[in-house]
Design a protein around this motif. Structure first.
Motif, mmCIF file in Angstrom:
data_model
loop_
_atom_site.group_PDB
_atom_site.id
_atom_site.type_symbol
_atom_site.label_atom_id
_atom_site.label_comp_id
_atom_site.label_asym_id
_atom_site.label_seq_id
_atom_site.Cartn_x
_atom_site.Cartn_y
_atom_site.Cartn_z
ATOM 1 N N ARG A 1 38.325 -5.895 -17.819
ATOM 2 C CA ARG A 1 37.806 -5.936 -16.449
ATOM 3 C C ARG A 1 37.803 -4.563 -15.794
ATOM 4 N NH1 ARG A 1 38.025 -11.545 -14.858
ATOM 5 N NH2 ARG A 1 37.019 -11.045 -12.917
ATOM 6 N N ILE B 1 33.394 -10.288 -9.968
ATOM 7 C CA ILE B 1 34.264 -9.146 -10.252
ATOM 8 C C ILE B 1 35.743 -9.538 -10.229
ATOM 9 C CG2 ILE B 1 35.013 -6.882 -9.383
ATOM 10 C CD1 ILE B 1 32.049 -6.511 -8.439
ATOM 11 N N GLN C 1 34.619 -3.080 -16.789
ATOM 12 C CA GLN C 1 33.499 -3.834 -16.219
ATOM 13 C C GLN C 1 33.313 -3.601 -14.723
ATOM 14 O OE1 GLN C 1 33.290 -8.025 -17.258
ATOM 15 N NE2 GLN C 1 34.609 -7.651 -19.025
ATOM 16 N N ALA C 2 34.417 -3.551 -13.977
ATOM 17 C CA ALA C 2 34.335 -3.528 -12.505
ATOM 18 C C ALA C 2 33.449 -2.408 -11.967
ATOM 19 C CB ALA C 2 35.733 -3.480 -11.894
ATOM 20 N N ASP D 1 32.534 -9.447 -21.788
ATOM 21 C CA ASP D 1 33.624 -10.323 -22.255
ATOM 22 C C ASP D 1 33.481 -10.598 -23.746
ATOM 23 O OD1 ASP D 1 34.720 -10.454 -19.718
ATOM 24 O OD2 ASP D 1 33.978 -12.475 -19.288
ATOM 25 N N ARG E 1 37.389 -15.608 -15.325
ATOM 26 C CA ARG E 1 36.141 -15.947 -16.007
ATOM 27 C C ARG E 1 36.287 -17.307 -16.661
ATOM 28 N NH1 ARG E 1 33.971 -10.618 -16.956
ATOM 29 N NH2 ARG E 1 33.717 -9.846 -14.858
ATOM 30 N N SER F 1 28.625 -9.210 -17.343
ATOM 31 C CA SER F 1 30.012 -9.689 -17.444
ATOM 32 C C SER F 1 30.205 -10.560 -18.688
ATOM 33 C CB SER F 1 30.427 -10.446 -16.184
ATOM 34 O OG SER F 1 29.759 -11.685 -16.078
#
Length: 149
Positions: A113, A21, A116-117, A107, A25, A103
């Motif tokens: 992010r 997280i 995503q988080a 991406d 990346r 993830s």
């Protein structure tokens, strides 16, 4: 012994999820999460399951009636600390693998992010729920990406 293994697997998963997280990346980070996180959890699970089912640890862990064919059989497997730790390690490994896939997929589809988080956190806490949410969120972009190819 089981409490220590439970603590170890939880700590390992927590560190891997934090990297997933919060960390940049990069290929090295993905490798750490995959091999030191998912891989080590899978290895731990595999060894513990084999030992448990062989009766080498936690006698009674694969007690009479233990099977994957009935509710009673599953209950028998989870009736001991060893069965609970093995089952929990299974969840941790699979949920982390799913989070890693989410993830990478996010991406690749250009999701930031911040989107995503919360999905990754939900996957960490309630694996299939987080995955289901991701499948809904990604759908429109997945179709758009497929049309471009």
């Amino acid at each position: 012994m089981w409490a220590s293994l439970f603590g170890f697997t939880n700590l390992l998963a927590l560190v891997a999820w934090a990297l997933l997280i919060l960390a940049p990346r990069r290929p090295a980070i993905y490798s750490i999460i995959l091999f030191a996180g998912v891989g080590l959890l899978c290895l731990t699970y595999s060894v513990l399951l084999a030992l448990l089912l062989a009766g080498a640890v936690d006698p009674g862990g694969a007690g009479a009636g233990a099977s994957f064919q009935s509710i009673e059989g599953i209950r028998s497997i989870f009736a001991t600390d060893g069965g609970v730790v093995v089952g929990w390690t299974h969840y941790l490994a699979f949920d982390l693998f799913v989070g890693l896939w989410i993830s990478r997929d996010a991406d690749a589809k250009g999701f930031g992010r911040l989107v995503q988080a919360p999905i990754l956190l939900l996957t960490f806490f309630a694996g299939p729920f987080g995955l289901f949410l991701w499948l809904i969120v990604r759908e429109r972009r997945a179709r758009a990406t497929a049309k471009v190819r």
